[in-house]
Scaffold this active site. Structure first.
Site, short mmCIF file in Angstrom:
data_model
loop_
_atom_site.label_atom_id
_atom_site.label_comp_id
_atom_site.label_asym_id
_atom_site.label_seq_id
_atom_site.Cartn_x
_atom_site.Cartn_y
_atom_site.Cartn_z
N HIS A 1 7.36 5.45 -4.00
CA HIS A 1 8.59 4.67 -3.80
C HIS A 1 9.68 5.00 -4.81
O HIS A 1 10.74 4.37 -4.80
CB HIS A 1 8.32 3.15 -3.83
CG HIS A 1 7.38 2.68 -2.78
ND1 HIS A 1 7.24 1.35 -2.44
CD2 HIS A 1 6.52 3.34 -1.97
CE1 HIS A 1 6.35 1.21 -1.49
NE2 HIS A 1 5.89 2.42 -1.19
N ASP B 1 -4.94 6.08 -0.60
CA ASP B 1 -3.56 5.59 -0.73
C ASP B 1 -3.41 4.69 -1.95
O ASP B 1 -2.71 3.68 -1.89
CB ASP B 1 -3.17 4.84 0.55
CG ASP B 1 -1.68 4.49 0.61
OD1 ASP B 1 -0.90 5.13 -0.13
OD2 ASP B 1 -1.32 3.60 1.37
N GLU C 1 2.56 1.86 7.92
CA GLU C 1 1.95 1.18 6.78
C GLU C 1 2.99 0.51 5.89
O GLU C 1 2.77 -0.58 5.38
CB GLU C 1 1.12 2.18 5.97
CG GLU C 1 0.16 1.55 4.97
CD GLU C 1 0.77 1.32 3.60
OE1 GLU C 1 0.13 0.67 2.76
OE2 GLU C 1 1.90 1.80 3.36
N GLU C 2 4.13 1.16 5.71
CA GLU C 2 5.13 0.69 4.77
C GLU C 2 5.95 -0.50 5.28
O GLU C 2 6.69 -1.11 4.53
CB GLU C 2 6.09 1.82 4.38
CG GLU C 2 5.43 3.02 3.71
CD GLU C 2 4.96 2.73 2.30
OE1 GLU C 2 5.06 1.58 1.86
OE2 GLU C 2 4.48 3.66 1.63
N ASP D 1 3.98 7.42 7.63
CA ASP D 1 5.34 6.92 7.45
C ASP D 1 5.69 6.89 5.97
O ASP D 1 4.81 6.90 5.10
CB ASP D 1 5.50 5.54 8.07
CG ASP D 1 4.56 4.50 7.46
OD1 ASP D 1 3.35 4.79 7.35
OD2 ASP D 1 5.03 3.41 7.07
N HIS E 1 -1.73 7.08 6.03
CA HIS E 1 -0.52 6.81 6.82
C HIS E 1 0.50 7.93 6.67
O HIS E 1 0.55 8.61 5.63
CB HIS E 1 0.09 5.45 6.47
CG HIS E 1 0.69 5.33 5.10
ND1 HIS E 1 2.00 5.65 4.84
CD2 HIS E 1 0.18 4.92 3.92
CE1 HIS E 1 2.28 5.42 3.57
NE2 HIS E 1 1.18 4.98 2.98
N ASP F 1 2.45 9.29 -1.46
CA ASP F 1 2.36 8.08 -0.64
C ASP F 1 2.99 8.32 0.73
O ASP F 1 4.15 8.03 0.93
CB ASP F 1 3.06 6.93 -1.38
CG ASP F 1 2.92 5.59 -0.69
OD1 ASP F 1 2.00 5.43 0.14
OD2 ASP F 1 3.75 4.70 -0.96
#
Length: 464
Positions: free
Chosen positions: A437, A175, A151-152, A88, A86, A117
Site C-alpha cells: 500500500h 499475503d 481482496e482489497e 487485485d 489475490h 501485495d
C-alpha cells in the site's frame, strides 16, 4: 530430498518475466466496468485471464469461477491443500520514483504495485506448484491455488467462491509475513453518519478504509493573513508539508501526511485528521474539533475502546475516508482491527458514549464486521509450516504470530497466512523500498525466490 532453494533459482528469470506482465495490468476494482464474468471490472478480469492462461500453458487444469476467482489445480485425491492469493491491487497513490505499473529491477530488488501485495506472492505460489509438477513429486492430496480478484475491497470474491467452488481442507495464504500467522484481528468498519454543522465547505479525502490518508484537502469559506500564519505555524510544529490555495473567496487547505496500511496506523500520518485539528482550533469549529479529538489516537483511547489482547496485541483504529458535502451530509469511515478477546458491542458503545458526551452531529453505525481468525498454534498445520520455514530461512528465533491485517485465511477453516515477507530481511539498497500500500512498493529478489522454495517445501509436506 530435493533442495527447493536450488530448484527455485532455476526459475528466477522466467518468474520475473511473468511478474512483469502481471504488474503491468492495472487490476483495480472498478464498479463502473462491472459486467457478467468481470464483476470487479476489466483490470481484475485481465489479471485473472493472465494467470489462468499462464497455468494452462504449463499444463495445469484451471477453472474460472465467474470472474470472481480462478482455480489452478494439480494432483488428484479427495483431500486437498489450498493456497489463496489475490490479483487485485490498491490505488497507485502518489510520490512514486519508479513506474508503478511496470516491473523495475534495480540492485537486486523489484519495484511495482503488487510485487509484495499480492502479485509477487501469487506467482511464488504458482511457481512452487510448477516445481512440484516438473519434479513429478508424488502427492496424496491435490493442490488448489485459488486466485481472488477483490481482496482489497472487501473480499466479495471469496464470499462468492465459498458458495460456488470447492473448499480445500487446509492451507495457507501468501499475503502477510513469515513465519506462520495463526491469528488475525477482527475487522470493523464503523461509519459516523449524519448532517454536520461546520464551517467546512467540503471535504472528500481517502480512497479506501484500509489505507491511512496520506494526502488531504478541504475547502474553507474565508482566509486571511492571521489564518495563514497559524497554518504555517501548525505545519512547522507538526513537521508537516502543506499549503493554502485561494479558490475565489474560498481557500483550499492541503496537508501531506504518510500513507500506510490501516493495520499499522502508527506507521502513517493521517493528513485528514491534521486538517480537522487545525480547522477545529483556528476556526473554532466544534465539529472539526470533536472529530479530531475522538479519532486522533490509533488505539482509540478517547473513545474508551483501547485494549491489548492476550494473543493479538493492541486494538488499532484508522480514519480511512471522510466525505463531507456542501449541504452538510457527512460520512466518516473508520477501520478498526480488534483482538479476538475484544467485545464488538463494547466498541460500538464506546463510539455512542463519545458522541453523546460531545453532543456530536453524527451517529455511529456498524457497517461490517469480519470476525477474527484463530488457529491453534500447536496444530499440525502451524507446526508443519514452522518447521519448513525454519529449515529454509535459518531463523529459529521468530515465533508463529498474529497480525492486524486481514487475509483470505479468515474465510476458510484451518487456513493461516504464511509469508511472503521475511521478519529479518536487511535492506541492501539506498533507494526507498515501500511495503504493501506504499509508494515504490518493492521486494528483494532473493526473498521472493526463498519464499517460492518455502512454498514448494510446504506443499510437499502438507500433501504427504
Amino acid at each position: 530430498m530435493i533442495n527447493w532453494m536450488k530448484e527455485a533459482e532455476k526459475y528466477k528469470d522466467e518468474m520475473i518475466k511473468d511478474l512483469d506482465g502481471l504488474v503491468q495490468i492495472p487490476s483495480l476494482r472498478n464498479k463502473e466496468e462491472a459486467r457478467d464474468g468481470a464483476p470487479f471490472g476489466e483490470g481484475p478480469r485481465k489479471a485473472l485471464d493472465y494467470m489462468l492462461a499462464l497455468a494452462e500453458k504449463h499444463g495445469f487444469s484451471t477453472e474460472d469461477v465467474d470472474g470472481y476467482a480462478g482455480v489452478i489445480r494439480y494432483g488428484d485425491g479427495e483431500e486437498s491443500v489450498g493456497m489463496l492469493a489475490h490479483l487485485d491491487i490498491v490505488p497507485i497513490g502518489e510520490g512514486w520514483t519508479k513506474e508503478p505499473l511496470a516491473l523495475t529491477e534495480k540492485d537486486g530488488y523489484l519495484f511495482g504495485r503488487g510485487v509484495t501485495d499480492d502479485k509477487g506472492p501469487a506467482l511464488a505460489a504458482f511457481y512452487a506448484l510448477k516445481m512440484l509438477k516438473d519434479q513429478q513429486i508424488p502427492l496424496k492430496k491435490k493442490i488448489m491455488l485459488i486466485l481472488g480478484c477483490d481482496e482489497e475491497s472487501g473480499m466479495e470474491c471469496i464470499e462468492y467462491y465459498k458458495k460456488h467452488g470447492e473448499i480445500p481442507q487446509c492451507g495457507f495464504v501468501p499475503d502477510a509475513d513469515f513465519p506462520a500467522t495463526y491469528g488475525e484481528k477482527g475487522g470493523l468498519h464503523v461509519l459516523l453518519k449524519g448532517k454536520a454543522n461546520t464551517k467546512i465547505v467540503s471535504m472528500e479525502v481517502g480512497s479506501r478504509p484500509n489505507i491511512v490518508i496520506g494526502k488531504a484537502e478541504l475547502e474553507m469559506p474565508y482566509w486571511n493573513e492571521q489564518l495563514q500564519q497559524q497554518f504555517d505555524f501548525y505545519l512547522h510544529c507538526n513537521q508537516l508539508e502543506g499549503y493554502a490555495k485561494m479558490l475565489g473567496e474560498h481557500v483550499c487547505l492541503h496537508i501531506d501526511g504518510v500513507f500506510s496500511h490501516a493495520a499499522e496506523p502508527y506507521n502513517g500520518v493521517n493528513a485528514a485528521l491534521h486538517l480537522l485539528n487545525f480547522v477545529g482550533n483556528a476556526y473554532d469549529d466544534a465539529f472539526a474539533r470533536n472529530t479530531y479529538e475522538m479519532l486522533c489516537d490509533w488505539q482509540g483511547k478517547p473513545l474508551g475502546i483501547a485494549m491489548n489482547g492476550a494473543y493479538m496485541g493492541f486494538l488499532t483504529m484508522n480514519t480511512g475516508i471522510i466525505s463531507l458535502k456542501e449541504n452538510g451530509d457527512c460520512t466518516i469511515t473508520i477501520d478498526i482491527r480488534y483482538p479476538n478477546d475484544a467485545n464488538v458491542e463494547k466498541i460500538m458503545q464506546g463510539f455512542e458514549n463519545a458522541c453523546k458526551q460531545r453532543n456530536y452531529d453524527l451517529k455511529p453505525v456498524l457497517e461490517s464486521d469480519s470476525k477474527p481468525l484463530f488457529v491453534d498454534p500447536t496444530s499440525p498445520l502451524v507446526t508443519s509450516l514452522m518447521d519448513v520455514y525454519r529449515q529454509y530461512s535459518g531463523d529459529h528465533f521468530s515465533p508463529a504470530k498474529t497480525i492486524g491485517g486481514g487475509t483470505y485465511a479468515r474465510k476458510f477453516e484451518n487456513f493461516v497466512a504464511f509469508g511472503s515477507e521475511f521478519p529479518n530481511s536487511e535492506k541492501t539498497i539506498e533507494d526507498f523500498v515501500g511495503g504493501p500500500h506504499q509508494k515504490d512498493e518493492g521486494v528483494k529478489i532473493e526473498d521472493l525466490m526463498k519464499a517460492t522454495a518455502i512454498y514448494a517445501a510446504a506443499l510437499e509436506t502438507l500433501t504427504k
